[in-house]
Design a protein around this motif. Sequence first.
Motif, PDB file in Angstrom:
ATOM      1  N   LEU A 189       0.965  -1.171  -0.145  1.00 27.16           N
ATOM      2  CA  LEU A 189       0.112  -0.010   0.042  1.00 27.16           C
ATOM      3  C   LEU A 189       0.890   1.269  -0.105  1.00 27.16           C
ATOM      4  O   LEU A 189       0.635   2.265  -0.946  1.00 27.16           O
ATOM      5  CB  LEU A 189      -1.055   0.081   1.344  1.00 27.16           C
ATOM      6  CG  LEU A 189      -2.034  -1.063   1.099  1.00 27.16           C
ATOM      7  CD1 LEU A 189      -2.715  -1.018   2.518  1.00 27.16           C
ATOM      8  CD2 LEU A 189      -3.088  -0.590  -0.072  1.00 27.16           C
ATOM      9  N   GLY A 247       2.339   1.371  -3.360  1.00 28.79           N
ATOM     10  CA  GLY A 247       1.490   1.896  -4.510  1.00 28.79           C
ATOM     11  C   GLY A 247       1.391   3.329  -4.366  1.00 28.79           C
ATOM     12  O   GLY A 247       1.251   3.912  -5.402  1.00 28.79           O
ATOM     13  N   GLU A 248       1.015   4.006  -3.329  1.00 28.47           N
ATOM     14  CA  GLU A 248       0.667   5.254  -3.122  1.00 28.47           C
ATOM     15  C   GLU A 248       1.980   6.101  -3.352  1.00 28.47           C
ATOM     16  O   GLU A 248       1.933   7.178  -4.230  1.00 28.47           O
ATOM     17  CB  GLU A 248       0.483   5.549  -1.681  1.00 28.47           C
ATOM     18  CG  GLU A 248       0.052   6.939  -1.250  1.00 28.47           C
ATOM     19  CD  GLU A 248      -0.954   7.744  -2.171  1.00 28.47           C
ATOM     20  OE1 GLU A 248      -1.076   8.739  -2.470  1.00 28.47           O
ATOM     21  OE2 GLU A 248      -1.757   6.868  -2.513  1.00 28.47           O
ATOM     22  N   LYS A 302       2.007   5.974  -7.336  1.00 26.69           N
ATOM     23  CA  LYS A 302       0.714   6.202  -7.674  1.00 26.69           C
ATOM     24  C   LYS A 302       0.460   5.086  -8.823  1.00 26.69           C
ATOM     25  O   LYS A 302       0.022   5.384  -9.685  1.00 26.69           O
ATOM     26  CB  LYS A 302       0.674   7.748  -8.766  1.00 26.69           C
ATOM     27  CG  LYS A 302       1.431   8.847  -7.879  1.00 26.69           C
ATOM     28  CD  LYS A 302       0.349   9.112  -6.485  1.00 26.69           C
ATOM     29  CE  LYS A 302       0.732  10.337  -5.715  1.00 26.69           C
ATOM     30  NZ  LYS A 302      -0.115  10.566  -4.635  1.00 26.69           N
ATOM     31  N   ARG A 346      -1.593  -0.887  -5.257  1.00 24.07           N
ATOM     32  CA  ARG A 346      -2.688  -0.427  -4.376  1.00 24.07           C
ATOM     33  C   ARG A 346      -3.671  -1.725  -4.143  1.00 24.07           C
ATOM     34  O   ARG A 346      -3.800  -2.101  -2.967  1.00 24.07           O
ATOM     35  CB  ARG A 346      -3.362   0.983  -4.729  1.00 24.07           C
ATOM     36  CG  ARG A 346      -2.363   2.024  -4.517  1.00 24.07           C
ATOM     37  CD  ARG A 346      -3.549   3.264  -5.109  1.00 24.07           C
ATOM     38  NE  ARG A 346      -2.827   4.445  -5.162  1.00 24.07           N
ATOM     39  CZ  ARG A 346      -3.288   5.729  -5.413  1.00 24.07           C
ATOM     40  NH1 ARG A 346      -4.468   5.552  -5.979  1.00 24.07           N
ATOM     41  NH2 ARG A 346      -2.619   6.777  -5.426  1.00 24.07           N
ATOM     42  N   TRP A 347      -4.177  -2.323  -5.110  1.00 27.07           N
ATOM     43  CA  TRP A 347      -4.996  -3.108  -5.135  1.00 27.07           C
ATOM     44  C   TRP A 347      -4.397  -4.390  -4.337  1.00 27.07           C
ATOM     45  O   TRP A 347      -4.840  -5.369  -3.785  1.00 27.07           O
ATOM     46  CB  TRP A 347      -5.544  -3.562  -6.288  1.00 27.07           C
ATOM     47  CG  TRP A 347      -6.700  -2.793  -6.887  1.00 27.07           C
ATOM     48  CD1 TRP A 347      -6.767  -1.832  -7.741  1.00 27.07           C
ATOM     49  CD2 TRP A 347      -8.086  -2.727  -6.374  1.00 27.07           C
ATOM     50  NE1 TRP A 347      -7.935  -1.018  -7.715  1.00 27.07           N
ATOM     51  CE2 TRP A 347      -8.888  -1.751  -7.019  1.00 27.07           C
ATOM     52  CE3 TRP A 347      -8.842  -3.576  -5.253  1.00 27.07           C
ATOM     53  CZ2 TRP A 347     -10.244  -1.446  -6.453  1.00 27.07           C
ATOM     54  CZ3 TRP A 347      -9.962  -3.359  -5.136  1.00 27.07           C
ATOM     55  CH2 TRP A 347     -10.560  -2.386  -5.523  1.00 27.07           C
ATOM     56  N   LEU A 372      -4.154   7.809   1.699  1.00 25.45           N
ATOM     57  CA  LEU A 372      -4.257   7.076   0.530  1.00 25.45           C
ATOM     58  C   LEU A 372      -5.697   8.027  -0.141  1.00 25.45           C
ATOM     59  O   LEU A 372      -5.811   8.327  -1.285  1.00 25.45           O
ATOM     60  CB  LEU A 372      -4.937   5.771   0.667  1.00 25.45           C
ATOM     61  CG  LEU A 372      -3.448   4.964   0.767  1.00 25.45           C
ATOM     62  CD1 LEU A 372      -3.992   3.346   0.712  1.00 25.45           C
ATOM     63  CD2 LEU A 372      -2.425   5.137  -0.205  1.00 25.45           C
TER      64      LEU A 372
END
Length: 545
Positions: A484, A487-488, A491, A496-497, A541
């Motif tokens: 997470l 992924g943040e 971007k 994220r998933w 997020l």
Amino acid sequence: MEKEELKRLEQKINFLEKELYLVKRQLIQAKNENESPVIQKAEVYTEPQKPIPAESVQPIMEKEPFDFSVERWLPKVFLFVLLIGSIWGFMAASQNGWVSPGLRVLTGGVISIVMYALGERFSRDQRKLSITLLSGSIVLSIITLFSANILYGYIGGLITNLLLILIISVGLWASHKHGSQLILCLIGAGAYLFPFIFAGDERNEWLFYGYELVLFFVLMTFSTLKRYRIAWNIHYYLLYFSLFFFAAFGVGEMTLTVLIPFAIQHAYILLLIILNRDERVNAEMIPALVTGSFILLGLLNDVYSQIPLVYYAIFAAVYIGAAFIEPKEMKRTKDTLLVLGFLHMLLFLFDLFEYDWRFVLIAIQANALLWLAGRRESYVSLAGSLLLMLLSFLGMVTGSQGDFIAIELPIFILAFAYVYLFAHFNQQESSFLNVSTTTMKVVLTGLVMFFILRLTEFIVIGWDYTPRTTAYTVAIAALSIGYLIYGESRKDMFYRWVGIIFLALALFKFFLADLVFLDFTIRAMILIPIGVIGLVLSRILYKKE
């Protein structure tokens, strides 16, 4: 056949003349259209469009395959019937005492000479019949020689060898003169399977091997120069049959002596591949090369209780060396040689090192083969490197978990290097891989997940059962948080998933599998940090701009 070809050409010429005439009339019509429309209407010419040449040619095209097959196969059928009838006739004459053995041999020799003479006579106007007669004469002469030497003992081994050399020489000349692959095939079928050396009065093992190899060199070289594909394969695999038959049912045995002619044959094929610069011809040799490689391994395994390492090293060096000698244009040949070389190197490593250490070296091989595949854009080498990497993982899983630092960690490092190298070649503009970025991310995520689970197993190897299972849940949750955050920062919606899915998996496992075995203190120690981190991440997020 020649008359029908001439008729067909005449019909095509007539059709082209009519077409040319029609075009000429249309040009005149277009010219008159500008001068006088009345004349243009009166001068319309449509008569040449009526005849359709395709209808006149079609019956001939339907008849041609039938005539061709009759001309080609009918003489062979009758010759086969004649030979069978002659054999039965001689058997009947022998039973009744009408024909002596000497007369049978003499008759066979005379008939073979007459058939050869008739074949030469009919070579100009009846080629199919001529080739059939020439082939039949070679076969009959070999059968007659076999009878004279083995069945009746009229001639000894030396005279039989000289006569067989004469028959083979005549057959090679006839094949060259008439451009016939059939004659060359029958020469091999008769000469290879001629069993006089191990069934007659010359029971000499080395004489048999020498004879077979000389015959192999002559016929294979002739077939290669003439590019006779069928004859090439017949001569190659007939030597296998002859040598195996001699070793199994003759005076030979499955010893190192049998390996020598097989090794010489294999070396000769490698020499032909290196000297030949035709990719199509080399591609036809690839199945023979692979077959010979595995047959040599099978013979070594049968001769020795354990194959000596020197043989693996020699094979690996020869194949890889030949692969680098081959030019870049011979792509399929280079791929096959490389894969065979790495296969023998793999066998060398399996016998040289202990169970666990060998898999680190196999992972190094996988990276090296992938690098060669990327440089040369070879799908065969790519598949070989992937299999080597999977084999390395398989050995790692079945090994001892206590060797994580010494064995598993190097394999994981090499696996990540393998993925990086794959991604490097995949990102090039002229890449031959064309693998999507999402697929690469999925593979990398699975590799990271596997690494985290193996690392957790190494850490908790001495723990009790319940804390050990809960540790996997904590590891998955930590991995989800890491994804997470990554992924943040990047971007990247995919990661994220992945983080959300791993977090859901960790919570699902905790509530359904771990919760019933833990007391309230450990439950709180696990859930409170996860909740706090989750709230912070949610704030980061999904905050509004």
